[in-house]
Design a protein around this motif. Structure first.
Motif, PDB file in Angstrom:
ATOM      1  N   MET A 120       0.861  -1.172   0.000  1.00  0.00           N
ATOM      2  CA  MET A 120       0.000   0.000   0.000  1.00  0.00           C
ATOM      3  C   MET A 120       0.896   1.220   0.000  1.00  0.00           C
ATOM      4  SD  MET A 120      -2.880   1.037   2.799  1.00  0.00           S
ATOM      5  CE  MET A 120      -3.647  -0.534   2.589  1.00  0.00           C
ATOM      6  N   SER A 121       0.575   2.166  -0.847  1.00  0.00           N
ATOM      7  CA  SER A 121       1.425   3.337  -0.916  1.00  0.00           C
ATOM      8  C   SER A 121       1.289   4.165   0.354  1.00  0.00           C
ATOM      9  CB  SER A 121       1.087   4.176  -2.143  1.00  0.00           C
ATOM     10  OG  SER A 121      -0.109   4.888  -1.939  1.00  0.00           O
ATOM     11  N   GLU A 122       2.379   4.788   0.748  1.00  0.00           N
ATOM     12  CA  GLU A 122       2.395   5.591   1.964  1.00  0.00           C
ATOM     13  C   GLU A 122       1.423   6.767   1.887  1.00  0.00           C
ATOM     14  OE1 GLU A 122       3.788   4.911   4.932  1.00  0.00           O
ATOM     15  OE2 GLU A 122       4.351   3.019   4.016  1.00  0.00           O
ATOM     16  N   SER A 123       1.105   7.244   0.681  1.00  0.00           N
ATOM     17  CA  SER A 123       0.186   8.365   0.572  1.00  0.00           C
ATOM     18  C   SER A 123      -1.233   7.988   0.988  1.00  0.00           C
ATOM     19  CB  SER A 123       0.192   8.917  -0.856  1.00  0.00           C
ATOM     20  OG  SER A 123      -0.302   7.941  -1.751  1.00  0.00           O
ATOM     21  N   LYS A 124      -1.588   6.699   0.936  1.00  0.00           N
ATOM     22  CA  LYS A 124      -2.922   6.249   1.313  1.00  0.00           C
ATOM     23  C   LYS A 124      -2.990   5.759   2.757  1.00  0.00           C
ATOM     24  CE  LYS A 124      -4.387   4.910  -3.283  1.00  0.00           C
ATOM     25  NZ  LYS A 124      -4.980   3.858  -4.096  1.00  0.00           N
ATOM     26  N   PHE A 125      -1.847   5.683   3.415  1.00  0.00           N
ATOM     27  CA  PHE A 125      -1.774   5.065   4.732  1.00  0.00           C
ATOM     28  C   PHE A 125      -1.059   5.976   5.711  1.00  0.00           C
ATOM     29  CE2 PHE A 125       0.128   2.129   7.792  1.00  0.00           C
ATOM     30  CZ  PHE A 125      -1.012   1.457   8.196  1.00  0.00           C
ATOM     31  N   ILE A 140      -0.514   6.138  15.443  1.00  0.00           N
ATOM     32  CA  ILE A 140      -1.751   6.209  14.667  1.00  0.00           C
ATOM     33  C   ILE A 140      -1.687   5.124  13.600  1.00  0.00           C
ATOM     34  CG2 ILE A 140      -3.018   7.611  12.976  1.00  0.00           C
ATOM     35  CD1 ILE A 140      -1.929  10.092  14.568  1.00  0.00           C
ATOM     36  N   TRP A 141      -2.783   4.415  13.414  1.00  0.00           N
ATOM     37  CA  TRP A 141      -2.886   3.386  12.381  1.00  0.00           C
ATOM     38  C   TRP A 141      -4.164   3.669  11.608  1.00  0.00           C
ATOM     39  CZ3 TRP A 141      -0.020  -0.678  10.636  1.00  0.00           C
ATOM     40  CH2 TRP A 141      -0.662  -1.625   9.845  1.00  0.00           C
ATOM     41  N   GLU A 142      -4.056   4.196  10.396  1.00  0.00           N
ATOM     42  CA  GLU A 142      -5.275   4.466   9.647  1.00  0.00           C
ATOM     43  C   GLU A 142      -5.030   4.536   8.151  1.00  0.00           C
ATOM     44  OE1 GLU A 142      -5.729   9.308   9.670  1.00  0.00           O
ATOM     45  OE2 GLU A 142      -6.501   8.221  11.393  1.00  0.00           O
ATOM     46  N   ILE A 143      -6.059   4.203   7.430  1.00  0.00           N
ATOM     47  CA  ILE A 143      -6.086   4.403   5.985  1.00  0.00           C
ATOM     48  C   ILE A 143      -6.663   5.789   5.775  1.00  0.00           C
ATOM     49  CG2 ILE A 143      -7.174   3.659   3.838  1.00  0.00           C
ATOM     50  CD1 ILE A 143      -7.103   0.805   4.950  1.00  0.00           C
ATOM     51  N   ARG A 144      -6.010   6.580   4.963  1.00  0.00           N
ATOM     52  CA  ARG A 144      -6.424   7.972   4.765  1.00  0.00           C
ATOM     53  C   ARG A 144      -7.754   8.115   4.019  1.00  0.00           C
ATOM     54  NH1 ARG A 144      -2.103  11.520   5.941  1.00  0.00           N
ATOM     55  NH2 ARG A 144      -0.093  10.486   6.010  1.00  0.00           N
ATOM     56  N   GLU A 178     -11.403   8.011   3.374  1.00  0.00           N
ATOM     57  CA  GLU A 178     -12.550   7.956   4.277  1.00  0.00           C
ATOM     58  C   GLU A 178     -13.560   6.882   3.910  1.00  0.00           C
ATOM     59  OE1 GLU A 178     -14.315  11.770   4.907  1.00  0.00           O
ATOM     60  OE2 GLU A 178     -12.382  12.683   5.369  1.00  0.00           O
ATOM     61  N   GLU A 179     -13.628   6.475   2.660  1.00  0.00           N
ATOM     62  CA  GLU A 179     -14.636   5.496   2.263  1.00  0.00           C
ATOM     63  C   GLU A 179     -14.177   4.044   2.403  1.00  0.00           C
ATOM     64  OE1 GLU A 179     -12.210   7.144  -0.854  1.00  0.00           O
ATOM     65  OE2 GLU A 179     -13.762   8.197   0.237  1.00  0.00           O
ATOM     66  N   ARG A 180     -13.047   3.798   3.057  1.00  0.00           N
ATOM     67  CA  ARG A 180     -12.576   2.429   3.308  1.00  0.00           C
ATOM     68  C   ARG A 180     -13.184   1.875   4.594  1.00  0.00           C
ATOM     69  NH1 ARG A 180     -10.400   0.380  -1.336  1.00  0.00           N
ATOM     70  NH2 ARG A 180      -9.062   1.964  -2.259  1.00  0.00           N
ATOM     71  N   PHE A 181     -13.309   0.547   4.645  1.00  0.00           N
ATOM     72  CA  PHE A 181     -13.967  -0.124   5.768  1.00  0.00           C
ATOM     73  C   PHE A 181     -13.341   0.205   7.116  1.00  0.00           C
ATOM     74  CE2 PHE A 181     -14.348  -3.604   8.768  1.00  0.00           C
ATOM     75  CZ  PHE A 181     -15.729  -3.707   8.866  1.00  0.00           C
ATOM     76  N   ASN A 182     -12.028   0.260   7.189  1.00  0.00           N
ATOM     77  CA  ASN A 182     -11.340   0.494   8.468  1.00  0.00           C
ATOM     78  C   ASN A 182     -11.864   1.713   9.210  1.00  0.00           C
ATOM     79  OD1 ASN A 182      -9.710  -1.289   6.907  1.00  0.00           O
ATOM     80  ND2 ASN A 182      -7.979  -0.850   8.231  1.00  0.00           N
ATOM     81  N   GLN A 183     -12.371   2.707   8.483  1.00  0.00           N
ATOM     82  CA  GLN A 183     -12.836   3.947   9.106  1.00  0.00           C
ATOM     83  C   GLN A 183     -14.008   3.723  10.060  1.00  0.00           C
ATOM     84  OE1 GLN A 183     -11.176   6.684   8.894  1.00  0.00           O
ATOM     85  NE2 GLN A 183      -9.832   6.181   7.212  1.00  0.00           N
ATOM     86  N   ILE A 184     -14.765   2.647   9.883  1.00  0.00           N
ATOM     87  CA  ILE A 184     -15.936   2.398  10.730  1.00  0.00           C
ATOM     88  C   ILE A 184     -15.550   2.209  12.197  1.00  0.00           C
ATOM     89  CG2 ILE A 184     -16.047  -0.117  10.443  1.00  0.00           C
ATOM     90  CD1 ILE A 184     -19.086   2.216  10.431  1.00  0.00           C
ATOM     91  N   LEU A 185     -14.318   1.776  12.461  1.00  0.00           N
ATOM     92  CA  LEU A 185     -13.895   1.555  13.849  1.00  0.00           C
ATOM     93  C   LEU A 185     -13.538   2.849  14.569  1.00  0.00           C
ATOM     94  CD1 LEU A 185     -11.721  -1.673  13.538  1.00  0.00           C
ATOM     95  CD2 LEU A 185     -14.087  -1.464  14.307  1.00  0.00           C
ATOM     96  N   GLY A 186     -13.370   3.934  13.831  1.00  0.00           N
ATOM     97  CA  GLY A 186     -12.979   5.191  14.453  1.00  0.00           C
ATOM     98  C   GLY A 186     -11.479   5.220  14.686  1.00  0.00           C
ATOM     99  N   PRO A 187     -11.016   6.094  15.585  1.00  0.00           N
ATOM    100  CA  PRO A 187      -9.572   6.170  15.847  1.00  0.00           C
ATOM    101  C   PRO A 187      -9.009   4.806  16.256  1.00  0.00           C
ATOM    102  CG  PRO A 187     -10.705   7.994  16.892  1.00  0.00           C
ATOM    103  CD  PRO A 187     -11.774   7.060  16.382  1.00  0.00           C
ATOM    104  N   PHE A 188      -7.867   4.461  15.685  1.00  0.00           N
ATOM    105  CA  PHE A 188      -7.207   3.168  15.921  1.00  0.00           C
ATOM    106  C   PHE A 188      -5.764   3.467  16.275  1.00  0.00           C
ATOM    107  CE2 PHE A 188      -5.275  -0.840  15.159  1.00  0.00           C
ATOM    108  CZ  PHE A 188      -6.269  -1.813  15.117  1.00  0.00           C
ATOM    109  N   ARG A 189      -5.316   2.943  17.409  1.00  0.00           N
ATOM    110  CA  ARG A 189      -3.944   3.181  17.853  1.00  0.00           C
ATOM    111  C   ARG A 189      -3.264   1.856  18.144  1.00  0.00           C
ATOM    112  NH1 ARG A 189      -5.619   6.988  15.824  1.00  0.00           N
ATOM    113  NH2 ARG A 189      -5.656   9.131  16.578  1.00  0.00           N
ATOM    114  N   VAL A 190      -1.927   1.863  18.066  1.00  0.00           N
ATOM    115  CA  VAL A 190      -1.143   0.651  18.295  1.00  0.00           C
ATOM    116  C   VAL A 190       0.179   1.032  18.956  1.00  0.00           C
ATOM    117  CG1 VAL A 190      -0.158   0.714  15.965  1.00  0.00           C
ATOM    118  CG2 VAL A 190      -0.255  -1.456  17.184  1.00  0.00           C
ATOM    119  N   ARG A 191       0.685   0.125  19.800  1.00  0.00           N
ATOM    120  CA  ARG A 191       2.011   0.331  20.391  1.00  0.00           C
ATOM    121  C   ARG A 191       2.673  -1.025  20.632  1.00  0.00           C
ATOM    122  NH1 ARG A 191       0.243   2.179  26.470  1.00  0.00           N
ATOM    123  NH2 ARG A 191      -0.054   0.075  27.270  1.00  0.00           N
TER     124      ARG A 191
END
Length: 150
Positions: free
Chosen positions: A1-6, A19-23, A25-38
């Protein structure tokens, strides 16, 4: 996945979290809201979402489909935090989940992800979904890494 989309970068509002997100807005991942990882250790990572009403079932608990989606995305986010680079075409081969307790709204929901083994094309993982001291679900899954570009 290109860095510009992620987007995968430090979260200025939550030190130690990424921060972990696909930029898009119409992708499925957005339904979960803010997503963080460590990263928590050399083999474990923690992923987090904040369940809201849109994530609820009619019992006002976190919908099981939301938990499964959270786990699926956590396989990728967690393994990336642990050094496994994924292309946008990596896929989940299998995912097993055992629900143990309802997740509640308005409290952070965490997925503790552990890498069991990595081969040339596969990553084997397992973990727990927890909310404060409550074990919400246990899971295991396998990711098939994308083929190298030709």
């Amino acid at each position: 996945m290109s860095e510009s989309k992620f987007r995968h970068e430090p979260d200025p509002e939550n030190p130690g979290w990424m921060i972990w997100e696909i930029r898009e807005e119409e992708r499925f991942n957005q339904i979960l809201g803010p997503f963080r990882v460590r990263k928590e250790s050399e083999t474990t990572a923690r992923c987090r979402i904040w369940p809201q009403r849109i994530h609820s079932n009619l019992a006002d608990a976190v919908h099981g489909g939301v938990v499964m989606s959270f786990v699926d995305i956590s396989l990728f986010a967690g393994s990336r935090m642990l050094g496994i680079q994924h292309a946008g075409r990596s896929v989940t081969l299998d995912l097993t989940c055992q629900f143990m307790a309802p997740g509640m709204l308005g409290k952070p929901l965490d997925a503790e992800v552990e890498i069991l083994r990595e081969t040339g094309r596969l990553v084997f993982l397992r973990g727990l979904v927890v909310q404060e001291e409550v074990k919400v679900a246990a899971f295991s899954g396998t990711i098939r890494k994308a083929s190298p570009p030709r």
